[in-house]
Each structure stands twice: as C-alpha cells, then as structure tokens.
Write a protein that holds these residues in place. Sequence first.
Motif, PDB file in Angstrom:
ATOM      1  N   LEU A  39      44.834  32.773  51.895  1.00 26.60           N
ATOM      2  CA  LEU A  39      43.745  33.366  51.118  1.00 26.60           C
ATOM      3  C   LEU A  39      42.926  34.313  51.988  1.00 26.60           C
ATOM      4  N   THR A  40      42.660  33.916  53.210  1.00 25.50           N
ATOM      5  CA  THR A  40      41.902  34.750  54.139  1.00 25.50           C
ATOM      6  C   THR A  40      42.629  36.068  54.402  1.00 25.50           C
ATOM      7  N   ALA A  41      43.938  36.002  54.536  1.00 26.61           N
ATOM      8  CA  ALA A  41      44.730  37.217  54.791  1.00 26.61           C
ATOM      9  C   ALA A  41      44.588  38.204  53.638  1.00 26.61           C
ATOM     10  N   VAL A  42      44.579  37.695  52.419  1.00 26.83           N
ATOM     11  CA  VAL A  42      44.422  38.568  51.255  1.00 26.83           C
ATOM     12  C   VAL A  42      43.011  39.164  51.230  1.00 26.83           C
ATOM     13  N   LEU A  43      42.027  38.357  51.559  1.00 27.60           N
ATOM     14  CA  LEU A  43      40.645  38.844  51.533  1.00 27.60           C
ATOM     15  C   LEU A  43      40.411  39.946  52.566  1.00 27.60           C
ATOM     16  N   LYS A  44      41.131  39.897  53.656  1.00 25.13           N
ATOM     17  CA  LYS A  44      40.986  40.933  54.684  1.00 25.13           C
ATOM     18  C   LYS A  44      41.455  42.293  54.175  1.00 25.13           C
ATOM     19  N   GLN A  45      42.261  42.294  53.138  1.00 29.70           N
ATOM     20  CA  GLN A  45      42.775  43.545  52.580  1.00 29.70           C
ATOM     21  C   GLN A  45      41.835  44.137  51.528  1.00 29.70           C
ATOM     22  N   MET A  46      40.737  43.479  51.243  1.00 27.52           N
ATOM     23  CA  MET A  46      39.833  43.958  50.198  1.00 27.52           C
ATOM     24  C   MET A  46      39.226  45.316  50.508  1.00 27.52           C
TER      25      MET A  46
END
Length: 83
Positions: A39-46
Amino acid sequence: MKDKLKQIQQKALSAFQDAREIKDVDDLKVKFLGKKGELTAVLKQMGKLTAEERPVVGQLANEVREKLADEIDSQKKKIEEIK
C-alpha cells in the motif's frame, strides 16, 4: 491506481483471514502497511496523479488502510480468543 488499491485490499483481506497466529498477522501487516509495504508503494506514486485525481485516490487509499487496520485488530482478537 484505483484498481491497484482494490487489488491490494482484496489480497490483504484474504491473507488476514488465512492467518492462524498473531505473528502471521503482524508479518502481513508489515507486508501490506509497512514502510516498504504494498500500500505504501502505491501511495508513493500519488505525486504522478493529476490534481483532480489525488483527492479521490487519497480517500480510497485511506479507506483501504482503515479496512486493513480493522481487519488486523479483528483477526488478532479472533486468534487470542481461540488460544
């Protein structure tokens, strides 16, 4: 990105349901919500999203995080009751 968040949620909820030990739940928590978690990895792409997309995806990400946190607590309680 919305699809990726929903996939992570489904995968995580399924994994938490299968956990039989507190350690398993903790390991899954790190895998999905930890510093290097999915989930953190996806949030870094925001940052790559448009200004219009960010609030929508951010809200969905927060909902996913909240559901996973609730499931973690719920599963830990179930395991403790069994033991």
